[in-house]
Scaffold this motif. Sequence first.
Motif, PDB file in Angstrom:
ATOM      1  N   ALA A  17      -3.614   1.439   0.010  1.00 41.97           N
ATOM      2  CA  ALA A  17      -3.531   0.064   0.519  1.00 41.97           C
ATOM      3  C   ALA A  17      -2.564  -0.761  -0.329  1.00 41.97           C
ATOM      4  O   ALA A  17      -1.767  -1.550   0.195  1.00 41.97           O
ATOM      5  CB  ALA A  17      -4.918  -0.581   0.532  1.00 41.97           C
ATOM      6  N   VAL A  18      -2.623  -0.578  -1.647  1.00 44.22           N
ATOM      7  CA  VAL A  18      -1.674  -1.254  -2.542  1.00 44.22           C
ATOM      8  C   VAL A  18      -0.256  -0.767  -2.258  1.00 44.22           C
ATOM      9  O   VAL A  18       0.684  -1.572  -2.152  1.00 44.22           O
ATOM     10  CB  VAL A  18      -2.036  -0.999  -4.025  1.00 44.22           C
ATOM     11  N   THR A  41      -1.191   2.572   5.929  1.00 47.95           N
ATOM     12  CA  THR A  41      -0.993   3.523   4.839  1.00 47.95           C
ATOM     13  C   THR A  41      -2.319   4.107   4.361  1.00 47.95           C
ATOM     14  O   THR A  41      -2.405   5.297   4.037  1.00 47.95           O
ATOM     15  CB  THR A  41      -0.268   2.845   3.658  1.00 47.95           C
ATOM     16  N   ALA A  42      -3.347   3.268   4.337  1.00 45.27           N
ATOM     17  CA  ALA A  42      -4.651   3.703   3.830  1.00 45.27           C
ATOM     18  C   ALA A  42      -5.414   4.586   4.813  1.00 45.27           C
ATOM     19  O   ALA A  42      -6.152   5.483   4.400  1.00 45.27           O
ATOM     20  CB  ALA A  42      -5.493   2.483   3.457  1.00 45.27           C
ATOM     21  N   ILE A  43      -5.256   4.354   6.114  1.00 46.05           N
ATOM     22  CA  ILE A  43      -6.073   5.079   7.089  1.00 46.05           C
ATOM     23  C   ILE A  43      -5.287   6.045   7.968  1.00 46.05           C
ATOM     24  O   ILE A  43      -5.887   6.857   8.681  1.00 46.05           O
ATOM     25  CB  ILE A  43      -6.837   4.103   8.013  1.00 46.05           C
ATOM     26  N   GLY A  44      -3.946   5.997   7.899  1.00 47.11           N
ATOM     27  CA  GLY A  44      -3.127   6.790   8.821  1.00 47.11           C
ATOM     28  C   GLY A  44      -3.380   8.280   8.731  1.00 47.11           C
ATOM     29  O   GLY A  44      -3.641   8.952   9.743  1.00 47.11           O
ATOM     30  N   GLY A  45      -3.302   8.844   7.522  1.00 47.04           N
ATOM     31  CA  GLY A  45      -3.495  10.279   7.356  1.00 47.04           C
ATOM     32  C   GLY A  45      -4.890  10.724   7.727  1.00 47.04           C
ATOM     33  O   GLY A  45      -5.081  11.758   8.400  1.00 47.04           O
ATOM     34  N   GLY A  46      -5.890   9.965   7.314  1.00 42.93           N
ATOM     35  CA  GLY A  46      -7.276  10.294   7.627  1.00 42.93           C
ATOM     36  C   GLY A  46      -7.573  10.211   9.111  1.00 42.93           C
ATOM     37  O   GLY A  46      -8.354  11.017   9.648  1.00 42.93           O
ATOM     38  N   THR A  47      -6.944   9.262   9.786  1.00 44.28           N
ATOM     39  CA  THR A  47      -7.141   9.120  11.232  1.00 44.28           C
ATOM     40  C   THR A  47      -6.588  10.333  11.971  1.00 44.28           C
ATOM     41  O   THR A  47      -7.251  10.898  12.852  1.00 44.28           O
ATOM     42  CB  THR A  47      -6.453   7.842  11.746  1.00 44.28           C
ATOM     43  N   ILE A  48      -5.366  10.749  11.619  1.00 52.22           N
ATOM     44  CA  ILE A  48      -4.768  11.931  12.248  1.00 52.22           C
ATOM     45  C   ILE A  48      -5.641  13.161  11.987  1.00 52.22           C
ATOM     46  O   ILE A  48      -5.900  13.972  12.887  1.00 52.22           O
ATOM     47  CB  ILE A  48      -3.339  12.162  11.728  1.00 52.22           C
ATOM     48  N   ARG A  49      -6.102  13.316  10.739  1.00 52.04           N
ATOM     49  CA  ARG A  49      -6.970  14.447  10.377  1.00 52.04           C
ATOM     50  C   ARG A  49      -8.234  14.479  11.219  1.00 52.04           C
ATOM     51  O   ARG A  49      -8.597  15.518  11.772  1.00 52.04           O
ATOM     52  CB  ARG A  49      -7.333  14.341   8.896  1.00 52.04           C
ATOM     53  N   ASP A  50      -8.917  13.336  11.319  1.00 53.42           N
ATOM     54  CA  ASP A  50     -10.177  13.288  12.054  1.00 53.42           C
ATOM     55  C   ASP A  50      -9.982  13.588  13.543  1.00 53.42           C
ATOM     56  O   ASP A  50     -10.815  14.254  14.171  1.00 53.42           O
ATOM     57  CB  ASP A  50     -10.841  11.918  11.876  1.00 53.42           C
ATOM     58  N   VAL A  51      -8.883  13.097  14.109  1.00 54.59           N
ATOM     59  CA  VAL A  51      -8.590  13.382  15.523  1.00 54.59           C
ATOM     60  C   VAL A  51      -8.342  14.875  15.716  1.00 54.59           C
ATOM     61  O   VAL A  51      -8.818  15.481  16.684  1.00 54.59           O
ATOM     62  CB  VAL A  51      -7.368  12.560  16.000  1.00 54.59           C
ATOM     63  N   LEU A  52      -7.608  15.493  14.797  1.00 58.83           N
ATOM     64  CA  LEU A  52      -7.295  16.920  14.907  1.00 58.83           C
ATOM     65  C   LEU A  52      -8.542  17.798  14.872  1.00 58.83           C
ATOM     66  O   LEU A  52      -8.616  18.817  15.562  1.00 58.83           O
ATOM     67  CB  LEU A  52      -6.344  17.335  13.775  1.00 58.83           C
ATOM     68  N   ILE A  53      -9.526  17.427  14.055  1.00 62.78           N
ATOM     69  CA  ILE A  53     -10.732  18.264  13.940  1.00 62.78           C
ATOM     70  C   ILE A  53     -11.860  17.771  14.852  1.00 62.78           C
ATOM     71  O   ILE A  53     -12.962  18.312  14.838  1.00 62.78           O
ATOM     72  CB  ILE A  53     -11.231  18.349  12.483  1.00 62.78           C
ATOM     73  N   THR A  77      -3.493  -7.721  -3.631  1.00 64.89           N
ATOM     74  CA  THR A  77      -2.098  -7.352  -3.870  1.00 64.89           C
ATOM     75  C   THR A  77      -1.173  -8.533  -3.609  1.00 64.89           C
ATOM     76  O   THR A  77      -0.219  -8.770  -4.361  1.00 64.89           O
ATOM     77  CB  THR A  77      -1.692  -6.168  -2.969  1.00 64.89           C
ATOM     78  N   ILE A  78      -1.451  -9.289  -2.543  1.00 61.81           N
ATOM     79  CA  ILE A  78      -0.638 -10.474  -2.227  1.00 61.81           C
ATOM     80  C   ILE A  78      -0.788 -11.532  -3.322  1.00 61.81           C
ATOM     81  O   ILE A  78       0.196 -12.117  -3.791  1.00 61.81           O
ATOM     82  CB  ILE A  78      -1.048 -11.052  -0.858  1.00 61.81           C
ATOM     83  N   LEU A  79      -2.032 -11.761  -3.749  1.00 60.62           N
ATOM     84  CA  LEU A  79      -2.291 -12.804  -4.747  1.00 60.62           C
ATOM     85  C   LEU A  79      -1.676 -12.472  -6.103  1.00 60.62           C
ATOM     86  O   LEU A  79      -1.213 -13.358  -6.826  1.00 60.62           O
ATOM     87  CB  LEU A  79      -3.806 -13.005  -4.901  1.00 60.62           C
TER      88      LEU A  79
END
Length: 201
Positions: A17-18, A41-53, A77-79
């Motif tokens: 996320a940072v 960035t934080a959830i993209g890879g995990g989302t693709i993985r979960d959909v695949l399995i 991070t913004i602050l």
Amino acid sequence: MNNISSAIEISGTVAFAVSGSFSAMQKRLDVFGVLIMGFVTAIGGGTIRDVLIGDTPVAWMRDYQLPLIILGTVVATILFKKYIKAFKITLFLFDALGLGLFTIIGIQKGLTAGLNPGVCIALGTITGCFGGVIRDILLNNIPLIFRKEIYATACIIGGTGYLLLHDKINDNINKLLAVVVVCAIRIVAVKYKLTLPKFYA
């Protein structure tokens, strides 16, 4: 999920996320753009993985804490962007950390699903790399995984080591070792400019 696994998932989520938020701020996106990049960035890879399995709804839809953690991380991070910006290697280190942490999460998901070792390593690599791939594409950058830099290779080596030691040493120690290996390979490769062979048409 035990405490170590939970800590790994939370740490990886925060790290990416940072990474995503900082990348967006470097491109001078607005607040909404920074927020989206942090989430992607934080959830993209995990989302693709979960959909695949077939593990749906995907993890962040089932666990409301993950979106809240990402939101809090992006806001922080913004602050504190001035302090983050002062460290030239901040983005790189967070990206390397997220890569190692998410690789192990992906491999564990594969093992839990009863998949073979090769597929588990592929899932670990997807989990570690593809949030960054989506981030880079949206920011109009060539994704790191497609450049000559050692990126996905670090996931494969660290993941292979984890599987070789699986059931041979304490699993929590094995997880931490694998994360360190992935991060170390990435850091050493960049520091000493180690690259994969390039091919031209």
